[in-house]
Design an enzyme around this catalytic site. Structure first.
Site, short mmCIF file in Angstrom:
data_model
loop_
_atom_site.label_atom_id
_atom_site.label_comp_id
_atom_site.label_asym_id
_atom_site.label_seq_id
_atom_site.Cartn_x
_atom_site.Cartn_y
_atom_site.Cartn_z
N GLU A 105 0.59 2.85 -15.84
CA GLU A 105 -0.05 4.16 -15.63
C GLU A 105 0.88 5.01 -14.79
OE1 GLU A 105 -4.08 4.09 -13.99
OE2 GLU A 105 -3.62 5.86 -12.78
N GLU A 107 -2.45 14.38 -9.00
CA GLU A 107 -3.68 13.71 -8.60
C GLU A 107 -3.90 13.79 -7.09
OE1 GLU A 107 -3.80 9.44 -9.23
OE2 GLU A 107 -5.96 9.48 -9.50
#
Ligand SMILES: *[C@@H]1O[C@H](CO)[C@@H](O)[C@H](O)[C@H]1NC(C)=O
Ligand SMILES: *[C@@H]1O[C@H](CO)[C@@H](O)[C@H](O)[C@H]1NC(C)=O
Ligand SMILES: *[C@@H]1O[C@H](CO)[C@@H](O)[C@H](O)[C@H]1NC(C)=O
Length: 326
Positions: A136, A141
């Site tokens: 990932e 974020e």
């Protein structure tokens, strides 16, 4: 990666000095905004990050005005209804195209969620059941009222060790580092100290461009704030973007030590994911320390998300463009 141009170094002292430019593969925003949403599937299962969210399908997203509103590439959330434990309506999009090493993703983002209780992300994963064994890559974020972007890599030690270069040239501050296995360290991440890289700071500056280059030995991420974007024809970074001509990367997850981390084993079949969730492990976990308890007057993230729908009109994304180059 399609090797388009090779420039040999002017000085024979530097060898090999190879510069590679990329060519456009997928222009996610090439047609109208309905076409954009057709390039993704809508996740409707429970939130893997335990958020107080109800992810809706595409038809429901259109009918509730959660996407496409106003003719932009807009992804919003329910900002009119109080909700209970079923969670606030939102969308989580997973790209239909899976990429391999030798890919450059360029996203020109005009606006992103900036509300306490939100945990928005623009990221990539393999969308397989064996997470994190196919890896990932988190490009944009953070949670709550953060103004600093956090970039992460998550892999699994089931694919062998993944020890990355300890001192790459990069501008972000290393947080978790060295061993990027989820089992050992929860992944690796770095924090952009620029307060225009996320949330309200990002929005107040008109957003900016994120670029993520994934090659066999490295994942490199750049953030260019609006006003400091290398310009070019047919896209913010040009029609043949060449990362080697850009400034020092914001973050570099790299293994130039053959035994340190075989990234092609750890990171595979990555798809673009865009979502906005609420509370969950991150936004609930930092509810007080972020200042959101004091700012909102709510002692818990969940009570705020359930009861103050109007504040969530600022919990949306607007994309000017998303492009994938190989
Ligand atoms: C992607 O499509 C948009 C809209 O048609 C266009 O303006 C843009 O130049 C395209 N990008 C590239 C890199 O061709
Ligand atoms: C990220 O950097 C900012 C600015 O230096 C700092 O305020 C913030 O606490 C950092 N966040 C993390 C998670 O390290
Ligand atoms: C290469 O990686 C291995 C395994 O992580 C480590 O033991 C070794 O010290 C590294 N060598 C260098 C030169 O970084």
């Amino acid at each position: 990666m399609a090797p388009k141009t090779f420039f040999l170094a002017a000085t024979a002292l530097v060898w090999p000095a190879i510069t590679q430019a990329y060519t456009l593969k997928d222009n996610y925003t090439g047609n109208n905004y309905q076409d954009f949403f057709g390039k993704f599937t809508f996740w409707t299962g429970a939130d893997p990050t335990n958020g107080l969210v109800q992810y809706v399908d595409e038809a429901s997203a259109w009918s509730n005005g959660l996407i496409g509103n106003g003719g932009n590439i807009y992804l919003g959330v329910d900002n009119t209804n109080k909700v209970g434990n079923e969670g606030r309506k939102s969308v989580r999009l997973t790209g239909k195209t899976a990429y391999s090493p030798g890919t450059l993703i360029v996203a020109d983002i005009a606006y992103m969620p900036q509300v306490c209780g939100t945990w928005p992300a623009f990221w990539m994963t393999a969308a397989s059941d064996d997470w994190p064994q196919s890896g990932e890559i988190d490009i944009v974020e953070n949670a709550n009222n953060a103004q600093n972007n956090q970039m992460s890599l998550h892999v699994s030690d089931k694919q062998g060790q993944c020890t990355i270069t300890s001192n790459p040239a990069m501008t972000a501050t290393k947080d978790r580092w060295n061993n990027c296995a989820e089992e050992a360290n929860g992944g690796c991440d770095a924090n952009d100290s620029r307060t225009n890289s996320f949330g309200s700071g990002f929005n107040n500056n008109g957003g900016g461009v994120y670029a993520m280059e994934w090659i066999a030995q490295a994942v490199r991420i750049w953030f260019f704030p609006r006003g400091a974007i290398p310009s070019g024809a047919s896209g913010p970074l040009g029609s043949s973007p060449n990362p080697d001509t850009w400034e020092t990367p914001t973050t570099v997850f790299e293994s130039n030590n053959g035994s340190g981390c075989d990234m092609s084993t750890h990171i595979r079949n990555q798809r673009i994911v865009i979502d906005t969730t609420f509370c969950g492990t991150w936004a609930s976990g930092t509810w007080s320390s972020s200042g959101c308890a004091a700012k909102t007057g709510y002692g818990s993230c969940e009570d705020y998300v359930k009861n103050v729908p109007g504040d969530f009109k600022y919990a949306f994304w607007t994309f000017n463009s998303i492009m994938a180059y190989t």
